[in-house]
Design a protein around this motif. Structure first.
Motif, PDB file in Angstrom:
ATOM      1  N   TRP A 124      30.041  36.698  45.662  1.00 20.67           N
ATOM      2  CA  TRP A 124      30.269  35.711  44.710  1.00 20.67           C
ATOM      3  C   TRP A 124      30.580  34.858  43.014  1.00 20.67           C
ATOM      4  O   TRP A 124      31.546  34.389  42.972  1.00 20.67           O
ATOM      5  N   VAL A 125      30.532  36.162  42.530  1.00 20.36           N
ATOM      6  CA  VAL A 125      31.015  35.411  40.610  1.00 20.36           C
ATOM      7  C   VAL A 125      32.168  35.537  40.879  1.00 20.36           C
ATOM      8  O   VAL A 125      32.744  34.704  40.408  1.00 20.36           O
ATOM      9  N   ARG A 126      32.383  36.484  41.414  1.00 21.82           N
ATOM     10  CA  ARG A 126      34.519  36.322  41.809  1.00 21.82           C
ATOM     11  C   ARG A 126      35.092  35.389  41.662  1.00 21.82           C
ATOM     12  O   ARG A 126      35.689  35.244  41.819  1.00 21.82           O
ATOM     13  N   ASN A 150      24.497  38.124  34.925  1.00 25.45           N
ATOM     14  CA  ASN A 150      25.629  38.963  33.488  1.00 25.45           C
ATOM     15  C   ASN A 150      26.668  38.925  33.210  1.00 25.45           C
ATOM     16  O   ASN A 150      27.442  39.950  32.140  1.00 25.45           O
ATOM     17  N   GLU A 151      27.152  39.869  34.725  1.00 25.22           N
ATOM     18  CA  GLU A 151      28.111  40.520  35.205  1.00 25.22           C
ATOM     19  C   GLU A 151      29.049  39.850  34.458  1.00 25.22           C
ATOM     20  O   GLU A 151      30.149  40.392  34.347  1.00 25.22           O
ATOM     21  N   ALA A 152      28.609  38.667  35.556  1.00 30.18           N
ATOM     22  CA  ALA A 152      30.144  37.314  35.446  1.00 30.18           C
ATOM     23  C   ALA A 152      30.301  37.618  34.100  1.00 30.18           C
ATOM     24  O   ALA A 152      31.673  37.114  33.348  1.00 30.18           O
ATOM     25  N   ALA A 153      29.215  37.303  33.309  1.00 36.08           N
ATOM     26  CA  ALA A 153      29.592  37.366  31.816  1.00 36.08           C
ATOM     27  C   ALA A 153      30.439  37.602  30.955  1.00 36.08           C
ATOM     28  O   ALA A 153      31.159  38.208  30.449  1.00 36.08           O
ATOM     29  N   ARG A 154      29.780  39.423  31.285  1.00 35.60           N
ATOM     30  CA  ARG A 154      29.981  40.174  30.461  1.00 35.60           C
ATOM     31  C   ARG A 154      32.192  40.856  31.412  1.00 35.60           C
ATOM     32  O   ARG A 154      32.726  40.973  30.892  1.00 35.60           O
ATOM     33  N   ALA A 155      32.319  40.196  32.158  1.00 37.93           N
ATOM     34  CA  ALA A 155      33.587  39.902  32.592  1.00 37.93           C
ATOM     35  C   ALA A 155      34.458  38.889  32.086  1.00 37.93           C
ATOM     36  O   ALA A 155      35.931  39.120  32.441  1.00 37.93           O
ATOM     37  N   PRO A 167      14.982  37.902  29.405  1.00 37.40           N
ATOM     38  CA  PRO A 167      15.240  39.179  28.724  1.00 37.40           C
ATOM     39  C   PRO A 167      16.163  39.882  29.116  1.00 37.40           C
ATOM     40  O   PRO A 167      16.849  39.913  30.471  1.00 37.40           O
ATOM     41  N   ASN A 168      16.914  40.489  27.815  1.00 39.10           N
ATOM     42  CA  ASN A 168      18.506  40.812  28.228  1.00 39.10           C
ATOM     43  C   ASN A 168      19.593  39.949  28.970  1.00 39.10           C
ATOM     44  O   ASN A 168      20.567  40.453  29.964  1.00 39.10           O
ATOM     45  N   GLN A 169      19.701  38.929  28.001  1.00 38.10           N
ATOM     46  CA  GLN A 169      20.267  38.022  28.890  1.00 38.10           C
ATOM     47  C   GLN A 169      21.363  37.790  28.159  1.00 38.10           C
ATOM     48  O   GLN A 169      21.369  37.416  27.095  1.00 38.10           O
ATOM     49  N   LYS A 170      22.689  38.021  28.632  1.00 38.80           N
ATOM     50  CA  LYS A 170      24.250  37.579  28.258  1.00 38.80           C
ATOM     51  C   LYS A 170      25.174  36.718  28.240  1.00 38.80           C
ATOM     52  O   LYS A 170      26.064  36.554  27.940  1.00 38.80           O
ATOM     53  N   TYR A 171      24.155  35.407  28.682  1.00 39.16           N
ATOM     54  CA  TYR A 171      24.514  34.425  28.960  1.00 39.16           C
ATOM     55  C   TYR A 171      24.439  33.425  28.024  1.00 39.16           C
ATOM     56  O   TYR A 171      22.941  33.163  28.188  1.00 39.16           O
TER      57      TYR A 171
ATOM     58  N   SER B   9      35.371  42.493  26.699  1.00 40.22           N
ATOM     59  CA  SER B   9      34.768  43.987  27.083  1.00 40.22           C
ATOM     60  C   SER B   9      35.065  43.866  29.359  1.00 40.22           C
ATOM     61  O   SER B   9      35.008  42.307  29.188  1.00 40.22           O
ATOM     62  N   GLN B  10      35.472  44.903  29.689  1.00 38.59           N
ATOM     63  CA  GLN B  10      35.368  45.322  30.930  1.00 38.59           C
ATOM     64  C   GLN B  10      36.651  43.830  31.415  1.00 38.59           C
ATOM     65  O   GLN B  10      36.485  42.955  32.123  1.00 38.59           O
ATOM     66  N   PRO B  11      38.265  43.911  30.522  1.00 40.83           N
ATOM     67  CA  PRO B  11      38.646  43.374  31.420  1.00 40.83           C
ATOM     68  C   PRO B  11      38.951  43.304  32.794  1.00 40.83           C
ATOM     69  O   PRO B  11      38.989  44.076  32.995  1.00 40.83           O
ATOM     70  N   PRO B  12      38.753  41.945  32.857  1.00 45.10           N
ATOM     71  CA  PRO B  12      38.361  41.795  34.645  1.00 45.10           C
ATOM     72  C   PRO B  12      39.806  42.237  35.469  1.00 45.10           C
ATOM     73  O   PRO B  12      40.241  41.867  36.240  1.00 45.10           O
ATOM     74  N   ILE B  13      41.025  42.752  34.416  1.00 46.83           N
ATOM     75  CA  ILE B  13      41.928  43.777  34.817  1.00 46.83           C
ATOM     76  C   ILE B  13      42.852  43.257  36.375  1.00 46.83           C
ATOM     77  O   ILE B  13      42.641  42.817  36.993  1.00 46.83           O
ATOM     78  N   ASN B  14      43.279  42.015  35.369  1.00 43.26           N
ATOM     79  CA  ASN B  14      43.860  40.766  36.169  1.00 43.26           C
ATOM     80  C   ASN B  14      44.649  41.167  37.508  1.00 43.26           C
ATOM     81  O   ASN B  14      45.954  41.101  37.564  1.00 43.26           O
ATOM     82  N   LEU B  15      44.104  41.501  38.443  1.00 41.00           N
ATOM     83  CA  LEU B  15      44.515  41.533  39.621  1.00 41.00           C
ATOM     84  C   LEU B  15      46.101  41.367  40.456  1.00 41.00           C
ATOM     85  O   LEU B  15      45.998  39.906  39.996  1.00 41.00           O
ATOM     86  N   GLN B  16      47.133  41.552  40.975  1.00 47.59           N
ATOM     87  CA  GLN B  16      48.184  40.653  41.762  1.00 47.59           C
ATOM     88  C   GLN B  16      48.311  40.965  42.810  1.00 47.59           C
ATOM     89  O   GLN B  16      48.267  42.232  43.036  1.00 47.59           O
ATOM     90  N   MET B  17      49.673  39.931  43.718  1.00 51.07           N
ATOM     91  CA  MET B  17      49.727  40.775  44.740  1.00 51.07           C
ATOM     92  C   MET B  17      50.428  41.481  44.492  1.00 51.07           C
ATOM     93  O   MET B  17      49.889  42.878  45.665  1.00 51.07           O
ATOM     94  N   SER B  18      50.825  42.207  43.720  1.00 55.96           N
ATOM     95  CA  SER B  18      52.404  43.298  43.787  1.00 55.96           C
ATOM     96  C   SER B  18      51.436  44.766  44.054  1.00 55.96           C
ATOM     97  O   SER B  18      51.685  44.941  43.709  1.00 55.96           O
TER      98      SER B  18
END
Lengths: 344, 344
Positions: A124-126, A150-155, A167-171, B9-18
DNA sequence: TTGTATGCGTTATCAC
DNA sequence: GTGATAACGCATACAA
């Protein structure tokens, strides 16, 4: 009584930038710049082009603009749905928050895209931040999703979340001092001589957990002990709370005070108490949380811990905007206030 | 306590259709088709591609998609703001309607874009449907903008409007039978022996006008006369209604019943009555309109005319979707119900 | 201060 | 059933 029609009459002549450029005798780039008030363009031509566009009824196509510029002018507001079937949005707290957010976003020149989030489904994050559709995301509530957020924030998703500090909140989070709030509520009951105080809510949720912590602190401070059976777990729905309270009463649980995790819960509890013949506040004193509009109209008017939603909404919006800009997006802790009415 | 970070951090590697196409060893067109379940693609490859995309965490960029396909999957919900400074969205009726709309739109697979509309500014109709940003528009309330809405409909914007049926209407409306609603309210008061019944609301707005019509009809039917001074004009805000009611009382207006154009107005009026020492319902009986959650919690619990917002929201959504498809988009008239509580 | 050229990521059209 | 190609409408780097 049909009022339908195909899109035929009055073709809105889908005007584009090139049309305005031709009308003005300049290039598209100039029009593009003029319409966004670029200082590159002479004030006179800028004005002329703006007027021309205005008269022609032209507006920039936001989709094309946002594909190219990678800015949408839209902020997604996500509401995590903990339990599948609850129509969460109709909850008074949620509605009020949404209204304040919509008002504030409009003030800041952003549009609001509302998304109900089924947090069960993985990923859902994506989905939350489909690329390009919105510039940032405001989440109302952490639910059980601290790690996923957290994962979304890191992304790199610009984020602001209504909730509690963990604790350990990245957002960045915006929220009331829930511990203090729970403490205010329980201390008030203790001061009024209540000895056996129930806590009503789902203490597994971060915000509620903190309110529960504050409640226990207040009991300790008052020299009372927090019997584990006086933690009665319930979701945020009124009927749910009513049922749980009724069960607790039927089970013979002894108590003379209730700290509820929300006003809706408190009102549900008061219903159950009333149905069981217990008087509020004589037999059982009740304190709510939120101070929604309904609280002062409840029977009896509800003593509660007010959260400053309007300020919270402003903080959320400004925080996510800061995140979008890449500026420091700090967390905000709002002071809760005890509002004493008749229920406790 | 900064929680900010640059998008590094963690570039979401913007994936595309290609990228997916390469992974699958097919062309972009095939991927595009597979991901929208086109029957053109062999079921096996379709499945393979879907799985690949899923695993890679790829989602179609909705902005690019919508630029090319001219479909956004978004519906704009517009709230016309009659008076500049009122924070209309916080109004309980509005919030409830928005919540139901959001729920229904989500059910139908649409996203909701919320827009506050300043109807003073000319050209709001055009801005409403910026080309491409949304597929259709739901308007909550006609305000004074019947003509402008007609113009929008004629321009081909798929529309659905919450409001009242008006002569020469080129757009589909969904709403309660307001005339009947007003009649139910006033007839109830007349039956209870009230003779001098005030109508409280802004009768220049279409919906309120119809409620007022029904009110007058009921008075006629009961052999009462509708003195013009018993029409007390007020906006939809609670404080406004309270002030207008207080003025009416202070002016010496004689009345023993009130038909309010909304519950918020009714509750404001009851405040003023209580402040003036008039008892409800003994001295003045009050009937509201809407049946918002607050109504049953009011002092005394409010007798009111219920509008079926959940059904209305569904009708609005389905109507605008029909309009988008180019199907006949018919108007819907919902039956109001009198809910008798203690205030009248 | 303005114009030119290119590409944002996808889908529709046409060919195979 | 699948692939190549050209738009969709705009904004930006670069040239003038």
């Amino acid at each position: 009584m049909s009022a339908s029609r195909r899109r035929v009459s009055q073709p809105p002549i889908n005007l584009q930038m090139s049309d305005i450029a031709r009308l003005a005798g300049v290039s598209e780039s100039t029009v593009s710049r003029a319409l966004k008030d670029s200082p590159m363009i002479a004030a006179s031509t800028r004005e002329r082009i703006r007027r021309l566009a205005e008269e022609a009824g032209y507006t920039v196509n936001p989709v094309a603009s946002s594909l190219r510029s990678r800015q949408s002018g839209v902020i997604t507001v996500g509401v995590p749905l903990v339990h599948e079937r609850e129509p969460h949005l109709v909850d008074p707290f949620m509605m009020t928050m949404l209204a304040h957010l919509a008002d504030t976003l409009a003030d800041r020149g952003y549009n609001m895209l509302l998304a109900k989030i089924a947090v069960h489904q993985d990923g859902w994050v994506r989905r939350l931040q489909q690329p390009g559709r919105s510039d940032g995301v405001i989440l109302i509530g952490q639910s059980f999703e601290h790690a996923a957020i957290n994962e979304a924030a890191r992304a790199g998703i610009p984020l602001a979340v209504w909730g509690s500090r963990l604790p350990n909140q990245k957002y960045p989070v915006v929220g009331s001092d829930n511990r203090l709030g729970g403490q205010l509520a329980a201390a008030h009951l203790a001061e009024r001589g209540r000895k056996r105080i129930v806590f009503l809510g789902d203490e597994r949720l971060p915000e509620v957990a903190h309110r529960h912590d504050g409640y226990r602190q207040a009991l300790r401070d008052a020299g009372l002990k927090a019997a584990p059976e006086r933690l009665v777990r319930t979701g945020f729905g009124g009927p749910d709370a009513e049922a749980r309270m009724a069960e607790a009463i039927a089970s013979g649980l002894a108590f003379d005070g209730v700290v509820a995790a929300s006003d809706v819960i408190a009102i549900g509890a008061m219903r159950a108490l009333s149905a069981a013949g217990r008087r509020v506040p004589e037999d059982v004193a009740v304190v709510g949380f939120d101070d929604i509009l309904l609280a002062e109209h409840a029977h009896p008017p509800l003593t509660t811990v007010r959260q400053e939603l309007a300020r919270g909404a402003v903080a959320l919006v400004d925080t996510v905007i800061a995140a979008i800009r890449g500026d420091a997006a700090d967390s905000t802790l709002l002071p809760p206030t005890l509002i004493v009415r008749a229920s406790a």
